[in-house]
Design a protein around this motif. Structure first.
Motif, mmCIF file in Angstrom:
data_model
loop_
_atom_site.group_PDB
_atom_site.id
_atom_site.type_symbol
_atom_site.label_atom_id
_atom_site.label_comp_id
_atom_site.label_asym_id
_atom_site.label_seq_id
_atom_site.Cartn_x
_atom_site.Cartn_y
_atom_site.Cartn_z
ATOM 1 N N LEU A 109 0.826 -1.207 0.000
ATOM 2 C CA LEU A 109 0.000 0.000 0.000
ATOM 3 C C LEU A 109 0.863 1.260 0.000
ATOM 4 O O LEU A 109 0.583 2.215 -0.748
ATOM 5 C CB LEU A 109 -0.933 -0.013 1.217
ATOM 6 C CG LEU A 109 -1.946 1.117 1.317
ATOM 7 C CD1 LEU A 109 -2.898 1.069 0.129
ATOM 8 C CD2 LEU A 109 -2.728 1.008 2.610
ATOM 9 N N HIS A 110 1.940 1.253 0.778
ATOM 10 C CA HIS A 110 2.846 2.415 0.802
ATOM 11 C C HIS A 110 3.518 2.595 -0.561
ATOM 12 O O HIS A 110 3.631 3.720 -1.067
ATOM 13 C CB HIS A 110 3.904 2.260 1.890
ATOM 14 C CG HIS A 110 3.371 2.386 3.280
ATOM 15 N ND1 HIS A 110 2.714 3.500 3.733
ATOM 16 C CD2 HIS A 110 3.380 1.516 4.327
ATOM 17 C CE1 HIS A 110 2.348 3.328 4.987
ATOM 18 N NE2 HIS A 110 2.733 2.123 5.371
ATOM 19 N N LYS A 111 3.953 1.495 -1.160
ATOM 20 C CA LYS A 111 4.584 1.581 -2.477
ATOM 21 C C LYS A 111 3.586 2.064 -3.525
ATOM 22 O O LYS A 111 3.928 2.865 -4.398
ATOM 23 C CB LYS A 111 5.156 0.225 -2.887
ATOM 24 C CG LYS A 111 6.388 -0.164 -2.109
ATOM 25 C CD LYS A 111 6.895 -1.543 -2.504
ATOM 26 C CE LYS A 111 8.097 -1.950 -1.669
ATOM 27 N NZ LYS A 111 8.550 -3.310 -2.008
ATOM 28 N N THR A 112 2.365 1.576 -3.429
ATOM 29 C CA THR A 112 1.328 1.999 -4.377
ATOM 30 C C THR A 112 1.032 3.487 -4.219
ATOM 31 O O THR A 112 0.882 4.202 -5.219
ATOM 32 C CB THR A 112 0.043 1.174 -4.169
ATOM 33 O OG1 THR A 112 0.344 -0.212 -4.316
ATOM 34 C CG2 THR A 112 -1.027 1.564 -5.156
ATOM 35 N N ASP A 168 1.604 8.953 -6.233
ATOM 36 C CA ASP A 168 2.084 10.336 -6.084
ATOM 37 C C ASP A 168 3.068 10.693 -7.193
ATOM 38 O O ASP A 168 2.989 11.783 -7.772
ATOM 39 C CB ASP A 168 2.761 10.527 -4.722
ATOM 40 C CG ASP A 168 1.769 10.491 -3.564
ATOM 41 O OD1 ASP A 168 0.558 10.654 -3.833
ATOM 42 O OD2 ASP A 168 2.212 10.281 -2.412
ATOM 43 N N ASP A 169 3.991 9.780 -7.489
ATOM 44 C CA ASP A 169 4.964 10.013 -8.559
ATOM 45 C C ASP A 169 4.258 10.156 -9.899
ATOM 46 O O ASP A 169 4.573 11.052 -10.685
ATOM 47 C CB ASP A 169 5.962 8.846 -8.609
ATOM 48 C CG ASP A 169 7.065 9.073 -9.619
ATOM 49 O OD1 ASP A 169 7.610 10.200 -9.663
ATOM 50 O OD2 ASP A 169 7.387 8.130 -10.360
ATOM 51 N N ARG A 207 2.622 13.561 -10.045
ATOM 52 C CA ARG A 207 3.583 14.625 -10.314
ATOM 53 C C ARG A 207 3.990 14.628 -11.784
ATOM 54 O O ARG A 207 4.059 15.688 -12.409
ATOM 55 C CB ARG A 207 4.830 14.464 -9.428
ATOM 56 C CG ARG A 207 4.657 15.051 -8.035
ATOM 57 C CD ARG A 207 5.934 14.989 -7.214
ATOM 58 N NE ARG A 207 5.954 13.683 -6.540
ATOM 59 C CZ ARG A 207 6.875 12.755 -6.715
ATOM 60 N NH1 ARG A 207 7.900 12.963 -7.488
ATOM 61 N NH2 ARG A 207 6.807 11.595 -6.090
ATOM 62 N N LYS A 208 4.242 13.462 -12.331
ATOM 63 C CA LYS A 208 4.643 13.382 -13.734
ATOM 64 C C LYS A 208 3.490 13.788 -14.651
ATOM 65 O O LYS A 208 3.705 14.445 -15.665
ATOM 66 C CB LYS A 208 5.125 11.976 -14.063
ATOM 67 C CG LYS A 208 6.471 11.686 -13.422
ATOM 68 C CD LYS A 208 6.957 10.297 -13.700
ATOM 69 C CE LYS A 208 8.317 10.098 -13.025
ATOM 70 N NZ LYS A 208 8.811 8.753 -13.164
ATOM 71 N N SER A 209 2.301 13.421 -14.264
ATOM 72 C CA SER A 209 1.133 13.809 -15.055
ATOM 73 C C SER A 209 0.954 15.329 -15.024
ATOM 74 O O SER A 209 0.653 15.943 -16.055
ATOM 75 C CB SER A 209 -0.124 13.117 -14.507
ATOM 76 O OG SER A 209 -1.266 13.557 -15.170
#
Length: 149
Positions: free
Chosen positions: A59-62, A67-68, A71-73
């Motif tokens: 869940l933390h990795k997801t 979030d990444d 940001r890229k979007s």
């Protein structure tokens, strides 16, 4: 009759002893079953704890990945906006070129007769010039031939 009372007491004692033996046997089997169930529950609890830890990690990795990706979007939004502006600029440029091309085409159609006349006059002038030059060269050649004699 007294012996009947002793026999009955003995039968009751034997029946009670058998009942106690069967109850003890049943309780031992129940104890083993309960120990097996307890061990299974402990193993299951360990597996559930491991699954919970893995789920939390996943869940933390997801969430970090989401979030990444966000940001890229967001950073790509400016690229798409610039591309849209560039597309609008090209569209405006194409419309302008088309208008100029239509205008030039219309003027060329209107002046094509004048251009044809100008070309004819140019050809006539070029022909006259060529004839003049040939005559002049011929006269110069004849004059130079006469002077050489």
């Amino acid at each position: 009759m007294e012996w009947l009372l002793y026999v009955s007491a003995a039968i009751v004692a034997v029946a009670f002893a058998l009942l106690v033996v069967f109850i003890i046997t049943t309780l031992k089997a129940l104890k083993q079953t309960m120990e097996s169930v307890s061990k299974t529950v402990e193993d299951l609890q360990g597996q559930v704890d491991g699954i919970t830890k893995e789920s939390n990690s996943l869940l933390h990795k997801t969430n970090a990945l989401a979030d990444d990706l966000q940001r890229k979007s967001d950073s790509l939004n400016s690229v798409f906006s610039a591309a849209q502006d560039l597309g609008l600029t090209f569209q405006t440029l194409n419309h302008s070129v088309k208008r100029v091309s239509d205008s030039v085409s219309q003027q060329a159609d209107e002046r094509s007769e004048q251009v044809a006349k100008a070309v004819q006059w140019g050809n006539a002038a070029l022909t006259l010039w060529t004839k003049y030059k040939v005559r002049k060269d011929t006269k110069t050649a004849q004059t130079g031939y006469r002077q050489a004699k």
